[in-house]
Design an enzyme around this catalytic site. Structure first.
Site, PDB file in Angstrom:
ATOM      1  N   GLY A  75       0.835  -1.213   0.000  1.00 25.99           N
ATOM      2  CA  GLY A  75       0.000   0.000   0.000  1.00 25.99           C
ATOM      3  C   GLY A  75       0.859   1.248   0.000  1.00 25.99           C
ATOM      4  O   GLY A  75       0.502   2.291   0.551  1.00 25.99           O
ATOM      5  N   ARG A  77     -13.274   0.270   3.008  1.00 18.66           N
ATOM      6  CA  ARG A  77     -14.711  -0.007   3.064  1.00 18.66           C
ATOM      7  C   ARG A  77     -15.432   0.929   2.116  1.00 18.66           C
ATOM      8  O   ARG A  77     -15.293   2.156   2.221  1.00 18.66           O
ATOM      9  CB  ARG A  77     -15.176   0.244   4.492  1.00 18.66           C
ATOM     10  CG  ARG A  77     -16.540  -0.277   4.806  1.00 18.66           C
ATOM     11  CD  ARG A  77     -16.642  -0.317   6.321  1.00 18.66           C
ATOM     12  NE  ARG A  77     -17.942  -0.704   6.784  1.00 18.66           N
ATOM     13  CZ  ARG A  77     -18.162  -1.044   8.047  1.00 18.66           C
ATOM     14  NH1 ARG A  77     -17.181  -1.044   8.919  1.00 18.66           N
ATOM     15  NH2 ARG A  77     -19.365  -1.369   8.439  1.00 18.66           N
ATOM     16  N   ASN A  86     -10.770  -8.448   2.310  1.00 19.45           N
ATOM     17  CA  ASN A  86      -9.385  -8.307   2.751  1.00 19.45           C
ATOM     18  C   ASN A  86      -8.785  -9.652   3.126  1.00 19.45           C
ATOM     19  O   ASN A  86      -7.590  -9.876   2.940  1.00 19.45           O
ATOM     20  CB  ASN A  86      -9.284  -7.303   3.893  1.00 19.45           C
ATOM     21  CG  ASN A  86      -9.179  -5.899   3.338  1.00 19.45           C
ATOM     22  OD1 ASN A  86      -8.290  -5.613   2.536  1.00 19.45           O
ATOM     23  ND2 ASN A  86     -10.103  -5.033   3.703  1.00 19.45           N
ATOM     24  N   ASP A 106      -3.344   3.417  19.000  1.00 19.90           N
ATOM     25  CA  ASP A 106      -4.334   3.497  20.081  1.00 19.90           C
ATOM     26  C   ASP A 106      -3.635   3.764  21.418  1.00 19.90           C
ATOM     27  O   ASP A 106      -4.101   4.559  22.238  1.00 19.90           O
ATOM     28  CB  ASP A 106      -5.131   2.183  20.159  1.00 19.90           C
ATOM     29  CG  ASP A 106      -5.725   1.819  18.809  1.00 19.90           C
ATOM     30  OD1 ASP A 106      -6.550   2.585  18.304  1.00 19.90           O
ATOM     31  OD2 ASP A 106      -5.330   0.785  18.246  1.00 19.90           O
ATOM     32  N   HIS A 115      -8.078  -4.052  17.413  1.00 21.25           N
ATOM     33  CA  HIS A 115      -8.004  -2.659  16.951  1.00 21.25           C
ATOM     34  C   HIS A 115      -9.352  -2.315  16.318  1.00 21.25           C
ATOM     35  O   HIS A 115      -9.535  -2.391  15.108  1.00 21.25           O
ATOM     36  CB  HIS A 115      -6.873  -2.465  15.935  1.00 21.25           C
ATOM     37  CG  HIS A 115      -6.962  -1.131  15.248  1.00 21.25           C
ATOM     38  ND1 HIS A 115      -6.704   0.047  15.889  1.00 21.25           N
ATOM     39  CD2 HIS A 115      -7.339  -0.793  13.995  1.00 21.25           C
ATOM     40  CE1 HIS A 115      -6.903   1.053  15.061  1.00 21.25           C
ATOM     41  NE2 HIS A 115      -7.290   0.564  13.897  1.00 21.25           N
TER      42      HIS A 115
HETATM   43  P1  NAX Z   1      -5.074   4.448   1.334  1.00 21.31           P
HETATM   44  O1  NAX Z   1      -6.351   4.011   0.705  1.00 21.31           O
HETATM   45  O2  NAX Z   1      -4.619   5.848   1.210  1.00 21.31           O
HETATM   46  O3  NAX Z   1      -3.883   3.519   0.812  1.00 21.31           O
HETATM   47  C1  NAX Z   1      -3.994   2.130   0.730  1.00 21.31           C
HETATM   48  C2  NAX Z   1      -3.144   1.700  -0.435  1.00 21.31           C
HETATM   49  O4  NAX Z   1      -3.147   0.275  -0.451  1.00 21.31           O
HETATM   50  C3  NAX Z   1      -3.694   2.159  -1.786  1.00 21.31           C
HETATM   51  O5  NAX Z   1      -2.668   2.886  -2.470  1.00 21.31           O
HETATM   52  C4  NAX Z   1      -4.045   0.857  -2.496  1.00 21.31           C
HETATM   53  O6  NAX Z   1      -3.780   0.926  -3.892  1.00 21.31           O
HETATM   54  C5  NAX Z   1      -3.125  -0.126  -1.797  1.00 21.31           C
HETATM   55  N1  NAX Z   1      -3.561  -1.526  -1.875  1.00 21.31           N
HETATM   56  C6  NAX Z   1      -4.818  -2.033  -1.817  1.00 21.31           C
HETATM   57  N2  NAX Z   1      -4.792  -3.368  -1.956  1.00 21.31           N
HETATM   58  C7  NAX Z   1      -3.501  -3.721  -2.081  1.00 21.31           C
HETATM   59  C8  NAX Z   1      -2.835  -4.965  -2.269  1.00 21.31           C
HETATM   60  N3  NAX Z   1      -3.514  -6.114  -2.379  1.00 21.31           N
HETATM   61  N4  NAX Z   1      -1.486  -4.961  -2.368  1.00 21.31           N
HETATM   62  C9  NAX Z   1      -0.805  -3.806  -2.279  1.00 21.31           C
HETATM   63  N5  NAX Z   1      -1.368  -2.591  -2.125  1.00 21.31           N
HETATM   64  C10 NAX Z   1      -2.700  -2.549  -2.016  1.00 21.31           C
HETATM   65  O7  NAX Z   1      -5.219   4.005   2.880  1.00 21.31           O
HETATM   66  P2  NAX Z   1      -4.345   4.474   4.134  1.00 21.31           P
HETATM   67  O8  NAX Z   1      -4.937   5.700   4.706  1.00 21.31           O
HETATM   68  O9  NAX Z   1      -2.901   4.470   3.802  1.00 21.31           O
HETATM   69  O10 NAX Z   1      -4.706   3.278   5.159  1.00 21.31           O
HETATM   70  C11 NAX Z   1      -4.269   1.962   4.924  1.00 21.31           C
HETATM   71  C12 NAX Z   1      -4.949   0.985   5.876  1.00 21.31           C
HETATM   72  O11 NAX Z   1      -4.632   1.304   7.225  1.00 21.31           O
HETATM   73  C13 NAX Z   1      -6.488   0.981   5.806  1.00 21.31           C
HETATM   74  O12 NAX Z   1      -6.941  -0.369   5.805  1.00 21.31           O
HETATM   75  C14 NAX Z   1      -6.876   1.652   7.100  1.00 21.31           C
HETATM   76  O13 NAX Z   1      -8.165   1.227   7.546  1.00 21.31           O
HETATM   77  C15 NAX Z   1      -5.793   1.168   8.028  1.00 21.31           C
HETATM   78  N6  NAX Z   1      -5.578   1.908   9.280  1.00 21.31           N
HETATM   79  C16 NAX Z   1      -5.173   1.192  10.358  1.00 21.31           C
HETATM   80  C17 NAX Z   1      -4.871   1.794  11.564  1.00 21.31           C
HETATM   81  C18 NAX Z   1      -4.378   0.996  12.725  1.00 21.31           C
HETATM   82  O14 NAX Z   1      -4.101   1.595  13.780  1.00 21.31           O
HETATM   83  N7  NAX Z   1      -4.252  -0.344  12.649  1.00 21.31           N
HETATM   84  C19 NAX Z   1      -5.065   3.259  11.750  1.00 21.31           C
HETATM   85  C20 NAX Z   1      -5.066   4.027  10.458  1.00 21.31           C
HETATM   86  C21 NAX Z   1      -5.816   3.352   9.328  1.00 21.31           C
HETATM   87  O15 NAX Z   1      -7.202   3.531   9.509  1.00 21.31           O
END
Ligand code: NAX
Length: 326
Positions: free
Chosen positions: A11, A92, A105, A159, A187
């Site tokens: 990502g 989502r 996912n 968190d 989380h």
């Molecule tokens: P973005 O949508 O800005 O970036 C995600 C990137 O992942 C995109 O560029 C997309 O092309 C890429 N992607 C999707 N499927 C893929 C795959 N199979 N292989 C490689 N790349 C892939 O999201 P962003 O704001 O960077 O957040 C990323 C993830 O973090 C989301 O799932 C979000 O919910 C999660 N988070 C988790 C947090 C935590 O504390 N655990 C907090 C922050 C965030 O909400």
């Protein structure tokens, strides 16, 4: 000069990575004498943006950045990596149920798990950020039979940091005065931020704030902070999530400070009555590149109930993806 370490980041063209990658390249995970090679994975349509990220990394002229790989092939991204950060996930969409998100996912993480298993170093340190982070990590673990399962973790450090910051504000103190915060569980909004063992400048936090605040304001404030940021910003936490990733990895590799611990979601060893193998957030101490769950803490009945509620949610999530657990 030391041999470079290889770090895969999925990502990599997304929001979180736009701060995270630059901090890794500046040496904030492995330290300022350790060169790093970034192996960045994206889906094919995002490769153009990923190339722009590489251009900006190049333009920073980071002395520790020994190489950058841009790819849409998991096998290339995970080749010989020492660490793998799973940030990418399918977001989502409108009208999508949580179970659809878990399922979509889940499929992504089972495929990525097989590629990680076949290509990474056997002692690779893995951190899952993409949501639902704990269950994605669980699926990854099930698909990586040749890797050390203890090394597959998920992010609750954001968190943990949020909880420290809220308690510091409430007690008019500095975050550096706060020790022994705990985030238990998933989380998600069932997570359990717990100040029972916290000290603030050496004093018990429970003597500084009232129980009603700790139970009715503090817990939901921390658990719903992500939604609060989304409402204000129009998109989810990015820089603070990247910072949580840096903290999680740097602490795991470089160790916890004396007299303190951090929260990490790790495979349960059965501690505190949680089913073995679930990816569950615990207080941990880190030393010599390894972590240990803090054992034997006294847990009051209120927290105990919440800890089990969070476990129930994780068991439901696991049930929803049971076909992907090879
Ligand atoms: P973005 O949508 O800005 O970036 C995600 C990137 O992942 C995109 O560029 C997309 O092309 C890429 N992607 C999707 N499927 C893929 C795959 N199979 N292989 C490689 N790349 C892939 O999201 P962003 O704001 O960077 O957040 C990323 C993830 O973090 C989301 O799932 C979000 O919910 C999660 N988070 C988790 C947090 C935590 O504390 N655990 C907090 C922050 C965030 O909400």
């Amino acid at each position: 000069m030391k041999q470079p370490v290889r770090i895969a980041v999925t990502g990599a063209a997304g929001q979180i990575c736009y701060s995270l990658l630059f901090r890794i390249a500046a040496g904030e995970i492995y330290g300022d004498d350790q060169p790093v090679i970034l192996q960045m994975l994206e889906i094919t349509p995002a490769l153009g943006v990923l190339e722009a990220v590489k251009m900006e990394l190049d333009d920073c002229a980071f002395p520790l950045l020994a190489g950058v790989v841009c790819t849409d092939s998991p096998a290339v991204a995970f080749k010989d990596v020492d660490a793998a950060l799973f940030v990418g996930a399918k977001p989502r969409g409108p009208g999508m149920e949580r179970k659809d998100l878990i399922n979509d996912n889940g499929k992504i993480f089972s495929g990525l798990g097989q590629a990680l298993n076949d290509n990474a170093k056997k002692d690779v340190k893995v951190l899952v950020v993409g949501n639902p982070a704990n269950t994605n990590a669980y699926i990854l673990k099930a698909n990586c039979p040749d890797l050390d399962p203890r090394n597959i973790t998920a992010l609750t450090r954001l968190d943990h940091n949020r909880a420290e910051s809220q308690l510091a504000a409430k007690t008019n103190s500095s975050v550096s005065d706060i020790k022994k915060m705990i985030i238990w569980g998933n989380h998600s909004t069932t997570q359990v931020p717990d100040i029972s063992h916290c000290t603030v400048a050496g004093k018990a936090a429970t003597g500084l704030v009232d129980t009603a605040w700790a139970q009715e304001e503090f817990i939901p404030k921390v658990a719903k902070r992500g939604a609060e940021v989304i409402n204000a910003r129009g998109s989810s936490s990015a820089a603070s999530a990247g910072n949580g990733v840096i903290d999680h990895m740097a602490t795991w590799i470089q160790g916890t400070e004396e007299g303190n611990w951090v929260s990490m979601a790790v495979p349960s060893d059965g501690s505190y009555g949680i089913e073995e193998g679930l990816i569950y957030s615990y207080p941990v101490t880190c030393k010599n590149g390894d972590y240990e769950i803090v054992k034997g803490l006294e847990i009051n009945d209120f927290i105990k109930g919440k800890i089990l509620d969070s476990q129930s949610e994780l068991l439901e999530e696991r049930e929803a993806v049971k076909d992907l657990l090879s």
